[in-house]
Each structure stands twice: as C-alpha cells, then as structure tokens.
Design a protein around this motif. Structure first.
Motif, PDB file in Angstrom:
ATOM      1  N   ARG A 175       0.821  -1.218   0.000  1.00 45.93           N
ATOM      2  CA  ARG A 175       0.000   0.000   0.000  1.00 45.93           C
ATOM      3  C   ARG A 175       0.854   1.267   0.000  1.00 45.93           C
ATOM      4  NH1 ARG A 175      -4.305  -0.511   4.730  1.00 45.93           N
ATOM      5  NH2 ARG A 175      -4.817   1.588   3.974  1.00 45.93           N
ATOM      6  N   VAL A 176       1.980   1.272   0.727  1.00 41.36           N
ATOM      7  CA  VAL A 176       2.764   2.505   0.825  1.00 41.36           C
ATOM      8  C   VAL A 176       3.553   2.818  -0.444  1.00 41.36           C
ATOM      9  CG1 VAL A 176       2.944   2.323   3.331  1.00 41.36           C
ATOM     10  CG2 VAL A 176       4.786   1.419   1.898  1.00 41.36           C
ATOM     11  N   LEU A 177       3.595   1.882  -1.400  1.00 42.20           N
ATOM     12  CA  LEU A 177       4.278   2.165  -2.667  1.00 42.20           C
ATOM     13  C   LEU A 177       3.510   3.160  -3.532  1.00 42.20           C
ATOM     14  CD1 LEU A 177       5.600  -1.382  -3.597  1.00 42.20           C
ATOM     15  CD2 LEU A 177       6.918   0.580  -2.786  1.00 42.20           C
ATOM     16  N   ASP A 178       2.246   3.386  -3.209  1.00 44.92           N
ATOM     17  CA  ASP A 178       1.450   4.375  -3.933  1.00 44.92           C
ATOM     18  C   ASP A 178       1.986   5.772  -3.603  1.00 44.92           C
ATOM     19  OD1 ASP A 178      -0.452   5.869  -5.232  1.00 44.92           O
ATOM     20  OD2 ASP A 178      -2.099   5.337  -3.898  1.00 44.92           O
ATOM     21  N   GLY A 179       2.595   6.435  -4.586  1.00 40.76           N
ATOM     22  CA  GLY A 179       3.122   7.779  -4.370  1.00 40.76           C
ATOM     23  C   GLY A 179       4.472   7.824  -3.680  1.00 40.76           C
ATOM     24  N   PRO A 226      -4.936   1.285  10.623  1.00 40.71           N
ATOM     25  CA  PRO A 226      -3.493   1.463  10.428  1.00 40.71           C
ATOM     26  C   PRO A 226      -3.169   2.794   9.750  1.00 40.71           C
ATOM     27  CG  PRO A 226      -4.172  -0.740   9.763  1.00 40.71           C
ATOM     28  CD  PRO A 226      -5.432   0.056   9.979  1.00 40.71           C
ATOM     29  N   VAL A 227      -2.110   3.416  10.237  1.00 38.88           N
ATOM     30  CA  VAL A 227      -1.629   4.687   9.702  1.00 38.88           C
ATOM     31  C   VAL A 227      -0.276   4.515   9.022  1.00 38.88           C
ATOM     32  CG1 VAL A 227      -0.682   6.923  10.451  1.00 38.88           C
ATOM     33  CG2 VAL A 227      -2.917   6.166  11.281  1.00 38.88           C
ATOM     34  N   GLY A 228       0.532   3.607   9.554  1.00 37.00           N
ATOM     35  CA  GLY A 228       1.864   3.371   9.023  1.00 37.00           C
ATOM     36  C   GLY A 228       2.542   2.281   9.809  1.00 37.00           C
ATOM     37  N   PRO A 248      -0.657   6.179   2.264  1.00 33.82           N
ATOM     38  CA  PRO A 248      -0.933   7.378   1.448  1.00 33.82           C
ATOM     39  C   PRO A 248      -2.036   8.267   1.992  1.00 33.82           C
ATOM     40  CG  PRO A 248      -0.630   5.455   0.038  1.00 33.82           C
ATOM     41  CD  PRO A 248      -0.633   4.949   1.459  1.00 33.82           C
ATOM     42  N   GLU A 249      -3.128   7.655   2.462  1.00 32.03           N
ATOM     43  CA  GLU A 249      -4.274   8.452   2.911  1.00 32.03           C
ATOM     44  C   GLU A 249      -4.019   9.183   4.225  1.00 32.03           C
ATOM     45  OE1 GLU A 249      -5.226   4.085   4.007  1.00 32.03           O
ATOM     46  OE2 GLU A 249      -4.102   5.193   2.472  1.00 32.03           O
ATOM     47  N   HIS A 250      -2.904   8.890   4.883  1.00 34.80           N
ATOM     48  CA  HIS A 250      -2.607   9.538   6.169  1.00 34.80           C
ATOM     49  C   HIS A 250      -1.367  10.427   6.115  1.00 34.80           C
ATOM     50  CE1 HIS A 250      -5.727   7.440   8.368  1.00 34.80           C
ATOM     51  NE2 HIS A 250      -5.326   6.288   7.846  1.00 34.80           N
TER      52      HIS A 250
END
Length: 307
Positions: A175-179, A226-228, A248-250
């Motif tokens: 998920r964190v690979l987005d952006g 979850p935030v990170g 990304p959303e956070h």
C-alpha cells in the motif's frame, strides 16, 4: 587482474583505505564474502585497483558491489581505464553471460561535491562504472541516532502494536508504494507490480534481519485503523530503522515523527550503541523527519545500477 587467494591476501587487498576494510576478515569467515568475489589489479606487487562483492551467508551469488577503489596516484586516464578493465574482468568471472550485475553502493563524504580531492576520487569510480554500463540511481543520506539524544514524548495520537504476521507487513508495504518518493521502489515499479516489489524488498532485507520481529510496530488511530509502520531491527552490523512509512491516505499529518520516534525508542531500550538509518537525498520529507528526531547525517551513499 585476479581474485585474491584467500584470507592470507587480505593485507594486500586492504592497502587501499576504506571503512569496510575492518569488516573483511569477519565477512570472509561468515561467508558474506568469498575470495572469488574479491578482485585486485596488480602491477608487480603494487595494488592499482580492487573490487569486492558482498552477499548473505549461504547464498550462491553476491547481492551487492560495495568495494571498488582505484589508486589515485596514477594519471586520470590510466586510473579510469584500470578500473574499467578490473570491473570487466571480475564481472565476467563472477556472473554468467548476460546476467545483470547487482547494485553498486559506496559511502562517500557528505561534502564530496565541494571537496576537490574527494570529488575527483568519487568521479573516477563513477566514470569507470558508467563505462561498464552502470548508471546513477540515487544518492542517499546515511543517518545515525545516539543514545542520550532526547526523543519526543508520545503525543497520544497513535497507538502501536506488533505486526501480526508476514501477510500483514507485505500488505502494508504494498500500500505505501502508492506515491512513494523512494528511488529504489520507483525503479522496482517500472518492472513489477506493487505486490511483487514489496515481496522482493521483504525477501532481500526484512526477512534477513537477525532481531525479533516482535520489535516491528504498526501505528494505528485510536479506532485501530493502520496509519503506518516501522521495522526497528538489527542487520549483520548495526541496529537499524529498516523500513518506515505512512500510508498514502494519512500522509501530511505529521505521523511520521511519532512512528520514527517509537521505532527509535524500541531500539534504544535494547541498550544499543547507535541506530542507523538511510533515506534518499531527494526525499526531503523523510530526511526532515529524521533530523527532527535527532538523527545526524554522517555519510552519503552513491547507488548505481546496471540495466
């Protein structure tokens, strides 16, 4: 141009200075290096250049080219030519035809661009590597936190819990690979899906840590969302902040400081002498987060890759 003849030639190999020289004996004993991965260019008994790859113990192929030095007393044209000849001879022997060599990493002084002597040495190595087909991928900051450096107190905005299992950390890494601003991740995404990139990163790095996975933390909002996450760990040499990210959303809410402080606190409670971390020179938000928590830049790292 030849590989060294085992540990008895470490003194010869170490005639050119570099901080990793002090680790070579232990690396050979542990299987992280092999004599056939450590090459020298000699004129008589004069060491003109050297190159060495590093790998995980038990692996059949090296993972990283992390030593490449050229004697800076030769003329510039000869220096670069010797480096090219050594690299080509060594790579032809270490890797099968057509194989993509592993990445080159080299620690350099933070001010290497402003320091004429250091800039010349770094430039010679990079020109030699470029002539073998390598290109600059990214320059990274190498950072360090020392015990006694105050950490900000928890602000209570986030809760922290251990990572449940491998699937959860892989899902979060995907998920964190987005952006993402990370150059290695962006490069991976040109050749593979986000899930494949996350799995590759996990296998190359996180799965090899020598420390308990119970140290890893997922940061959540009070309702459990979850935030990170952060993976404080030990690699073969140091306590490290292995992976640090906000979903990304956070992003943009300052959560990165809370998550980094928590990961650093976990390692600090283990009585470690230092904590190491790295981020891309161009990843300004991450670099500033490390600075706010008390990390200092002690070196830069040049990363080059072959297509």
């Amino acid at each position: 141009m030849r590989p060294i003849d085992g540990p008895r030639e470490l003194a010869l190999f170490s005639r050119l200075p570099y901080v990793l020289n002090e680790e070579l004996s232990d690396d050979l004993a542990a299987g992280r290096r092999r004599p056939e991965w450590m090459w020298v260019a000699l004129r008589g008994d004069h060491l003109l250049a050297r190159a060495a790859w590093w790998g995980s113990a038990g692996e059949d192929e090296p993972f990283l080219l992390d030593i490449f030095d050229i004697d800076d007393k030769a003329a510039e044209r000869e220096r670069v030519d010797i480096g090219v000849r050594l690299l080509r001879a060594a790579m032809a022997a270490v890797f099968p035809p057509g194989a993509r060599p592993p990445e080159y990493n080299r620690s350099v002084p933070p001010d290497w661009r402003e320091d004429g002597a250091a800039g010349r040495v770094v430039g010679d190595r990079m020109r030699a590597l470029e002539r073998t087909g390598a290109r600059l991928l990214v320059e990274r900051l190498l950072l360090e936190w020392r015990p006694g450096t105050p950490l900000p107190a928890p602000r209570g905005r986030l809760a922290f819990r251990p990572v449940r299992d491998t699937e959860e950390i892989l899902a979060l890494m995907t998920r964190v690979l987005d952006g993402t601003l990370d150059a290695h991740s962006r490069d991976d995404l040109t050749r593979m899906t986000p899930r494949e990139a996350a799995a590759g990163h996990y296998g190359r790095e996180l799965a090899r840590y020598r420390s308990p996975r119970e140290w890893w933390r997922v940061a959540t909002l009070p309702d459990g969302e979850p935030v990170g996450f952060v993976t404080p760990a030990r690699n073969d040499y140091n306590p490290v902040i292995g992976y640090l990210a906000v979903l990304p959303e956070h992003r943009g809410n300052g959560y990165i400081d809370d998550i980094l402080a928590e990961g650093t606190r976990i390692l600090g409670e283990q009585g470690v002498p230092r904590v190491r971390a790295a981020t891309d020179l161009g990843n300004t938000p991450m670099a500033r987060a490390f600075q706010r928590i008390g990390y200092v830049t002690f070196e830069h790292r040049i990363c080059m890759t072959w297509s």
